[in-house]
Design a protein around this motif. Structure first.
Motif, PDB file in Angstrom:
ATOM      1  N   ILE A   9     -28.052 -34.391 -17.554  1.00 23.79           N
ATOM      2  CA  ILE A   9     -26.955 -34.125 -16.618  1.00 23.79           C
ATOM      3  C   ILE A   9     -25.918 -33.282 -17.335  1.00 23.79           C
ATOM      4  CG2 ILE A   9     -25.223 -35.147 -15.108  1.00 23.79           C
ATOM      5  CD1 ILE A   9     -26.856 -37.753 -15.196  1.00 23.79           C
ATOM      6  N   ARG A  34     -23.852 -29.730 -11.274  1.00 28.55           N
ATOM      7  CA  ARG A  34     -23.254 -29.478  -9.960  1.00 28.55           C
ATOM      8  C   ARG A  34     -22.721 -28.062  -9.840  1.00 28.55           C
ATOM      9  NH1 ARG A  34     -17.907 -33.387 -10.542  1.00 28.55           N
ATOM     10  NH2 ARG A  34     -16.851 -32.217 -12.195  1.00 28.55           N
ATOM     11  N   VAL A 172     -25.012 -34.899  -9.192  1.00 32.14           N
ATOM     12  CA  VAL A 172     -25.617 -36.210  -9.396  1.00 32.14           C
ATOM     13  C   VAL A 172     -24.698 -37.260  -8.774  1.00 32.14           C
ATOM     14  CG1 VAL A 172     -26.267 -37.941 -11.121  1.00 32.14           C
ATOM     15  CG2 VAL A 172     -26.847 -35.534 -11.472  1.00 32.14           C
ATOM     16  N   VAL A 186     -32.256 -39.776 -11.568  1.00 27.21           N
ATOM     17  CA  VAL A 186     -30.963 -39.592 -10.925  1.00 27.21           C
ATOM     18  C   VAL A 186     -31.152 -39.360  -9.434  1.00 27.21           C
ATOM     19  CG1 VAL A 186     -29.944 -38.625 -13.014  1.00 27.21           C
ATOM     20  CG2 VAL A 186     -30.932 -37.086 -11.302  1.00 27.21           C
ATOM     21  N   ARG A 187     -30.075 -39.608  -8.706  1.00 31.78           N
ATOM     22  CA  ARG A 187     -30.031 -39.285  -7.286  1.00 31.78           C
ATOM     23  C   ARG A 187     -29.055 -38.141  -7.091  1.00 31.78           C
ATOM     24  NH1 ARG A 187     -28.433 -43.712  -5.835  1.00 31.78           N
ATOM     25  NH2 ARG A 187     -30.463 -44.672  -5.409  1.00 31.78           N
ATOM     26  N   THR A 188     -29.467 -37.126  -6.356  1.00 33.66           N
ATOM     27  CA  THR A 188     -28.601 -35.999  -6.045  1.00 33.66           C
ATOM     28  C   THR A 188     -28.598 -35.788  -4.534  1.00 33.66           C
ATOM     29  OG1 THR A 188     -30.218 -34.189  -6.030  1.00 33.66           O
ATOM     30  CG2 THR A 188     -29.426 -34.947  -8.187  1.00 33.66           C
ATOM     31  N   GLU A 192     -34.031 -37.870  -4.773  1.00 31.55           N
ATOM     32  CA  GLU A 192     -34.206 -38.590  -6.027  1.00 31.55           C
ATOM     33  C   GLU A 192     -35.069 -37.791  -7.000  1.00 31.55           C
ATOM     34  OE1 GLU A 192     -35.757 -42.460  -5.128  1.00 31.55           O
ATOM     35  OE2 GLU A 192     -33.804 -43.215  -4.444  1.00 31.55           O
ATOM     36  N   VAL A 209     -19.970 -39.982 -15.015  1.00 31.02           N
ATOM     37  CA  VAL A 209     -21.419 -40.161 -14.954  1.00 31.02           C
ATOM     38  C   VAL A 209     -21.803 -41.546 -15.466  1.00 31.02           C
ATOM     39  CG1 VAL A 209     -23.610 -39.367 -15.915  1.00 31.02           C
ATOM     40  CG2 VAL A 209     -21.936 -37.706 -15.081  1.00 31.02           C
TER      41      VAL A 209
END
Length: 384
Positions: A9, A34, A172, A186-188, A192, A209
């Motif tokens: 991340i 991001r 994330v 991770v989930r975005t 997933e 995070v």
């Protein structure tokens, strides 16, 4: 390719280094950010690769390893304007020189190359430096890189049997956990992303995070401004990274108030970068003319020839500040499978290769080259 071995991340220089060295170790890595590559703190950095500003101890050990790795990366990857130009730290008063000499003595004992410079010898290193200084110390191991190019090159040019896939513009929103509590991806907003491990290399946002996984890291933003001059084509005005001994004090300070010290260096394009300021004001990006004026005045006091040079822009960034001034590196015992590589404050660019190298060793199950105990993620819980 199936499920990746690691999700990193953060596509700043630390995340890029983690991905690069993990790929070298044979792991398949996905980097998620991001924003864009180097879109956060990395893009607002000067590119310092310093051993000169660190006291003997774990951070200096990390810096010395990183200095060697940056030189290796320049030979093996390149393309990020690596300049092993050395640093010159100057003292304005005899008292400051005594403190600087004591620091340099301890650094030599730890293996740092440095040379005491008498007042009369300063102009041999920097002919345009102001007069009246008490003396200084020369550090040939200090260097500089272009941080945005470095992050991009490390992600784009991994060497080894592994691979790196980049996914930008993807926030994330959660850390996936298995039934036994391990981090498993991770989930975005896009869905997933499952993986064998997760690396938090989110820099100033590393605490946010960590909170997604239910753990706390006390990382706070520490704002700093940088001035950029017009290109000085054909003028060899600043040869090294030059800063006053007060910079070392500022780095080690716990104060939230504004602190400034003169830091001046040139770039391959001919511009001169001027810093440095430090203050904890949250994520406030408001331009502060008084701070910019103070930085300009301090630079001119160090290099009088800058008085006739125009500043073409100024920008700010947020250093990821930790209360004990050490980064957070290693697996989090509170959430197995979650590794942290953040909290480097203003040294993240310089310390990125060593951080990535050590994280990759931990991910691969080998004993890290340096003891990670001083950087352990749960140390703040123990302190509390």
């Amino acid at each position: 390719m199936g499920m990746p071995d690691v999700v990193v991340i953060g596509a700043g220089v630390v995340g890029a280094a983690c991905a690069h060295y993990a790929a070298r170790a044979g792991l398949h890595v996905v980097v998620v950010d991001r924003g864009s590559v180097a879109g956060g703190t990395t893009g607002a950095g000067e590119g310092n690769v310093l051993v000169s500003d660190k006291e003997p101890g774990p951070e200096l050990d990390l810096a010395m390893l990183s200095a060697r790795l940056w030189a290796e990366l320049d030979r093996e990857v390149g393309g990020f304007e690596y300049e092993p130009k050395g640093g010159l730290v100057v003292a304005e008063t005899p008292r400051a020189l005594e403190a600087l000499a004591r620091l340099a003595y301890g650094q030599r004992e730890a293996g740092v190359e440095c040379t005491d410079v008498a007042a009369a010898g300063l102009h041999d290193y920097e002919p345009h430096l102001t007069g009246g200084l008490a003396g200084g110390v020369h550090y040939p191991q200090d260097a500089q890189v272009q941080p945005m190019l470095a992050a991009a090159r490390l992600i784009a040019a991994p060497t080894g049997p592994g691979s790196v896939t980049l996914r930008t513009g993807e926030t994330v929103t959660g850390i996936l956990r298995s039934r036994d509590g391990r981090a498993r991806g991770v989930r975005t907003a896009a869905g997933e992303l499952h993986a064998g491990a997760v690396v938090n290399a989110a820099g100033t946002w590393g605490g946010e995070v960590a909170a997604l996984a239910g753990v706390e890291l006390p990382i706070l933003p520490r704002r700093g401004f940088i001035l950029v001059t017009e290109p000085l084509t054909g003028r060899d005005l600043v040869r090294h990274k030059v800063y006053t001994a007060a910079y070392v004090t500022g780095v080690a300070s716990d104060s939230a108030a504004l602190e400034t010290s003169a830091v001046v260096e040139s770039t391959p394009s001919g511009t001169v970068l001027i810093g440095a300021s430090r203050e904890r004001v949250g994520f406030d990006r408001t331009v502060s003319p008084p701070v910019l004026r103070r930085l300009a005045a301090q630079a001119v006091a160090l290099f009088p020839a800058l008085a006739d040079v125009r500043v073409i822009r100024a920008y700010c960034g947020f250093r990821p500040y930790c209360p004990d001034h050490l980064p957070v590196i290693g697996e989090d015992p509170r959430v197995p499978g979650l590794y942290h590589a953040c909290g480097h404050e203003g040294a993240g660019i310089g310390l990125a290769p060593a951080t990535g190298y050590l994280i990759a060793q931990a991910l691969a199950g080998t004993t890290p080259r340096l003891d990670l105990t001083p950087f352990r993620p749960a140390r703040f819980d123990q302190a509390a």
